[in-house]
Design a protein around this motif. Structure first.
Motif, PDB file in Angstrom:
ATOM      1  N   ALA A  54       0.853  -1.198   0.000  1.00  0.00           N
ATOM      2  CA  ALA A  54       0.000   0.000   0.000  1.00  0.00           C
ATOM      3  C   ALA A  54       0.885   1.243   0.000  1.00  0.00           C
ATOM      4  O   ALA A  54       1.623   1.473  -0.939  1.00  0.00           O
ATOM      5  CB  ALA A  54      -0.971  -0.042   1.161  1.00  0.00           C
ATOM      6  N   GLU A  55       0.846   2.007   1.057  1.00  0.00           N
ATOM      7  CA  GLU A  55       1.628   3.248   1.138  1.00  0.00           C
ATOM      8  C   GLU A  55       2.919   3.095   1.933  1.00  0.00           C
ATOM      9  O   GLU A  55       3.607   4.079   2.186  1.00  0.00           O
ATOM     10  CB  GLU A  55       0.768   4.360   1.769  1.00  0.00           C
ATOM     11  CG  GLU A  55      -0.413   4.769   0.917  1.00  0.00           C
ATOM     12  CD  GLU A  55       0.025   5.436  -0.382  1.00  0.00           C
ATOM     13  OE1 GLU A  55       0.922   6.294  -0.344  1.00  0.00           O
ATOM     14  OE2 GLU A  55      -0.546   5.085  -1.424  1.00  0.00           O
ATOM     15  N   ALA A  56       3.250   1.878   2.340  1.00  0.00           N
ATOM     16  CA  ALA A  56       4.441   1.652   3.156  1.00  0.00           C
ATOM     17  C   ALA A  56       5.537   0.975   2.340  1.00  0.00           C
ATOM     18  O   ALA A  56       5.274   0.083   1.548  1.00  0.00           O
ATOM     19  CB  ALA A  56       4.098   0.791   4.363  1.00  0.00           C
ATOM     20  N   VAL A  57       6.764   1.433   2.558  1.00  0.00           N
ATOM     21  CA  VAL A  57       7.926   0.867   1.873  1.00  0.00           C
ATOM     22  C   VAL A  57       9.020   0.648   2.916  1.00  0.00           C
ATOM     23  O   VAL A  57       9.238   1.485   3.790  1.00  0.00           O
ATOM     24  CB  VAL A  57       8.442   1.833   0.776  1.00  0.00           C
ATOM     25  CG1 VAL A  57       9.707   1.307   0.132  1.00  0.00           C
ATOM     26  CG2 VAL A  57       7.374   2.086  -0.271  1.00  0.00           C
ATOM     27  N   LEU A  58       9.687  -0.484   2.818  1.00  0.00           N
ATOM     28  CA  LEU A  58      10.839  -0.772   3.665  1.00  0.00           C
ATOM     29  C   LEU A  58      12.044  -0.901   2.755  1.00  0.00           C
ATOM     30  O   LEU A  58      12.044  -1.697   1.818  1.00  0.00           O
ATOM     31  CB  LEU A  58      10.607  -2.066   4.452  1.00  0.00           C
ATOM     32  CG  LEU A  58      11.639  -2.420   5.510  1.00  0.00           C
ATOM     33  CD1 LEU A  58      11.707  -1.346   6.589  1.00  0.00           C
ATOM     34  CD2 LEU A  58      11.301  -3.765   6.131  1.00  0.00           C
ATOM     35  N   VAL A  59      13.060  -0.068   3.019  1.00  0.00           N
ATOM     36  CA  VAL A  59      14.254  -0.016   2.181  1.00  0.00           C
ATOM     37  C   VAL A  59      15.433  -0.554   2.977  1.00  0.00           C
ATOM     38  O   VAL A  59      15.652  -0.164   4.119  1.00  0.00           O
ATOM     39  CB  VAL A  59      14.539   1.437   1.729  1.00  0.00           C
ATOM     40  CG1 VAL A  59      15.780   1.495   0.848  1.00  0.00           C
ATOM     41  CG2 VAL A  59      13.340   2.032   1.021  1.00  0.00           C
ATOM     42  N   ARG A  60      16.190  -1.450   2.338  1.00  0.00           N
ATOM     43  CA  ARG A  60      17.374  -2.046   2.962  1.00  0.00           C
ATOM     44  C   ARG A  60      18.623  -1.443   2.344  1.00  0.00           C
ATOM     45  O   ARG A  60      18.722  -1.297   1.131  1.00  0.00           O
ATOM     46  CB  ARG A  60      17.380  -3.557   2.730  1.00  0.00           C
ATOM     47  CG  ARG A  60      18.570  -4.261   3.335  1.00  0.00           C
ATOM     48  CD  ARG A  60      18.527  -5.761   3.005  1.00  0.00           C
ATOM     49  NE  ARG A  60      19.690  -6.443   3.504  1.00  0.00           N
ATOM     50  CZ  ARG A  60      20.862  -6.478   2.884  1.00  0.00           C
ATOM     51  NH1 ARG A  60      21.024  -5.891   1.721  1.00  0.00           N
ATOM     52  NH2 ARG A  60      21.877  -7.124   3.412  1.00  0.00           N
ATOM     53  N   PHE A  61      19.574  -1.115   3.211  1.00  0.00           N
ATOM     54  CA  PHE A  61      20.874  -0.610   2.775  1.00  0.00           C
ATOM     55  C   PHE A  61      21.925  -1.669   3.059  1.00  0.00           C
ATOM     56  O   PHE A  61      21.842  -2.364   4.069  1.00  0.00           O
ATOM     57  CB  PHE A  61      21.239   0.681   3.511  1.00  0.00           C
ATOM     58  CG  PHE A  61      20.234   1.771   3.306  1.00  0.00           C
ATOM     59  CD1 PHE A  61      20.183   2.464   2.120  1.00  0.00           C
ATOM     60  CD2 PHE A  61      19.318   2.081   4.291  1.00  0.00           C
ATOM     61  CE1 PHE A  61      19.247   3.454   1.911  1.00  0.00           C
ATOM     62  CE2 PHE A  61      18.383   3.063   4.099  1.00  0.00           C
ATOM     63  CZ  PHE A  61      18.345   3.755   2.908  1.00  0.00           C
ATOM     64  N   PRO A  62      22.931  -1.803   2.193  1.00  0.00           N
ATOM     65  CA  PRO A  62      23.977  -2.786   2.449  1.00  0.00           C
ATOM     66  C   PRO A  62      24.788  -2.396   3.680  1.00  0.00           C
ATOM     67  O   PRO A  62      24.980  -1.218   3.962  1.00  0.00           O
ATOM     68  CB  PRO A  62      24.838  -2.742   1.186  1.00  0.00           C
ATOM     69  CG  PRO A  62      24.603  -1.380   0.622  1.00  0.00           C
ATOM     70  CD  PRO A  62      23.187  -1.027   0.988  1.00  0.00           C
ATOM     71  N   THR A  63      25.235  -3.400   4.410  1.00  0.00           N
ATOM     72  CA  THR A  63      26.123  -3.134   5.534  1.00  0.00           C
ATOM     73  C   THR A  63      27.499  -2.791   4.971  1.00  0.00           C
ATOM     74  O   THR A  63      27.805  -3.127   3.817  1.00  0.00           O
ATOM     75  CB  THR A  63      26.236  -4.361   6.454  1.00  0.00           C
ATOM     76  OG1 THR A  63      26.868  -5.417   5.719  1.00  0.00           O
ATOM     77  CG2 THR A  63      24.886  -4.806   6.964  1.00  0.00           C
ATOM     78  N   PRO A  64      28.361  -2.149   5.750  1.00  0.00           N
ATOM     79  CA  PRO A  64      29.713  -1.854   5.252  1.00  0.00           C
ATOM     80  C   PRO A  64      30.446  -3.120   4.796  1.00  0.00           C
ATOM     81  O   PRO A  64      31.163  -3.095   3.812  1.00  0.00           O
ATOM     82  CB  PRO A  64      30.400  -1.208   6.453  1.00  0.00           C
ATOM     83  CG  PRO A  64      29.280  -0.602   7.231  1.00  0.00           C
ATOM     84  CD  PRO A  64      28.112  -1.544   7.048  1.00  0.00           C
ATOM     85  N   ALA A  65      30.234  -4.236   5.477  1.00  0.00           N
ATOM     86  CA  ALA A  65      30.897  -5.489   5.087  1.00  0.00           C
ATOM     87  C   ALA A  65      30.413  -5.948   3.720  1.00  0.00           C
ATOM     88  O   ALA A  65      31.202  -6.412   2.897  1.00  0.00           O
ATOM     89  CB  ALA A  65      30.638  -6.571   6.125  1.00  0.00           C
ATOM     90  N   GLU A  66      29.121  -5.832   3.452  1.00  0.00           N
ATOM     91  CA  GLU A  66      28.576  -6.211   2.146  1.00  0.00           C
ATOM     92  C   GLU A  66      29.119  -5.315   1.054  1.00  0.00           C
ATOM     93  O   GLU A  66      29.454  -5.774  -0.030  1.00  0.00           O
ATOM     94  CB  GLU A  66      27.047  -6.137   2.145  1.00  0.00           C
ATOM     95  CG  GLU A  66      26.387  -7.206   2.972  1.00  0.00           C
ATOM     96  CD  GLU A  66      24.884  -7.004   3.072  1.00  0.00           C
ATOM     97  OE1 GLU A  66      24.206  -8.019   3.241  1.00  0.00           O
ATOM     98  OE2 GLU A  66      24.413  -5.861   3.008  1.00  0.00           O
ATOM     99  N   SER A  67      29.179  -4.026   1.338  1.00  0.00           N
ATOM    100  CA  SER A  67      29.672  -3.065   0.341  1.00  0.00           C
ATOM    101  C   SER A  67      31.126  -3.322  -0.014  1.00  0.00           C
ATOM    102  O   SER A  67      31.499  -3.320  -1.176  1.00  0.00           O
ATOM    103  CB  SER A  67      29.524  -1.635   0.869  1.00  0.00           C
ATOM    104  OG  SER A  67      28.175  -1.312   1.023  1.00  0.00           O
ATOM    105  N   SER A  68      31.957  -3.574   0.998  1.00  0.00           N
ATOM    106  CA  SER A  68      33.387  -3.791   0.725  1.00  0.00           C
ATOM    107  C   SER A  68      33.652  -5.161   0.118  1.00  0.00           C
ATOM    108  O   SER A  68      34.642  -5.348  -0.578  1.00  0.00           O
ATOM    109  CB  SER A  68      34.208  -3.607   1.997  1.00  0.00           C
ATOM    110  OG  SER A  68      33.857  -4.583   2.954  1.00  0.00           O
ATOM    111  N   ALA A  69      32.741  -6.103   0.337  1.00  0.00           N
ATOM    112  CA  ALA A  69      32.919  -7.454  -0.213  1.00  0.00           C
ATOM    113  C   ALA A  69      32.347  -7.578  -1.611  1.00  0.00           C
ATOM    114  O   ALA A  69      32.426  -8.630  -2.228  1.00  0.00           O
ATOM    115  CB  ALA A  69      32.251  -8.472   0.709  1.00  0.00           C
ATOM    116  N   GLY A  70      31.764  -6.488  -2.094  1.00  0.00           N
ATOM    117  CA  GLY A  70      31.234  -6.505  -3.445  1.00  0.00           C
ATOM    118  C   GLY A  70      29.825  -7.031  -3.540  1.00  0.00           C
ATOM    119  O   GLY A  70      29.278  -7.151  -4.611  1.00  0.00           O
TER     120      GLY A  70
END
Length: 75
Positions: A54-70
């Motif tokens: 509906a009008e709700a959204v949940l957004v996930r951001f990568p953790t620093p470990a995920e970002s550095s691991a590609g």
């Protein structure tokens, strides 16, 4: 959190989320009432939508470990 929701720049949103240690952010009726639509679009663009109901959204951001691991790259 106000800075994250009002930034309008996806990269800055990711940076603020990392500083806050926030890996999930919700956008619902309260955020839509308090922040510009364009700024909230940047929050969505900064991460991965994991729930959209509906009008709700949940957004996930990568953790620093995920970002550095590609893993979990976001555009």
């Amino acid at each position: 959190m106000r800075e994250l929701y009002s930034s309008g720049d996806p990269q800055h949103v990711r940076d603020v989320a990392a500083e806050l240690g926030a890996d999930l952010v919700a956008i619902g009726s309260l955020e839509r009432a308090d922040f510009e639509a364009e700024a909230l679009e940047a929050v969505v663009a900064a991460g991965e939508v994991v729930v959209a109901e509906a009008e709700a959204v949940l957004v996930r951001f990568p953790t620093p470990a995920e970002s550095s691991a590609g893993g979990a790259e976001v555009e």
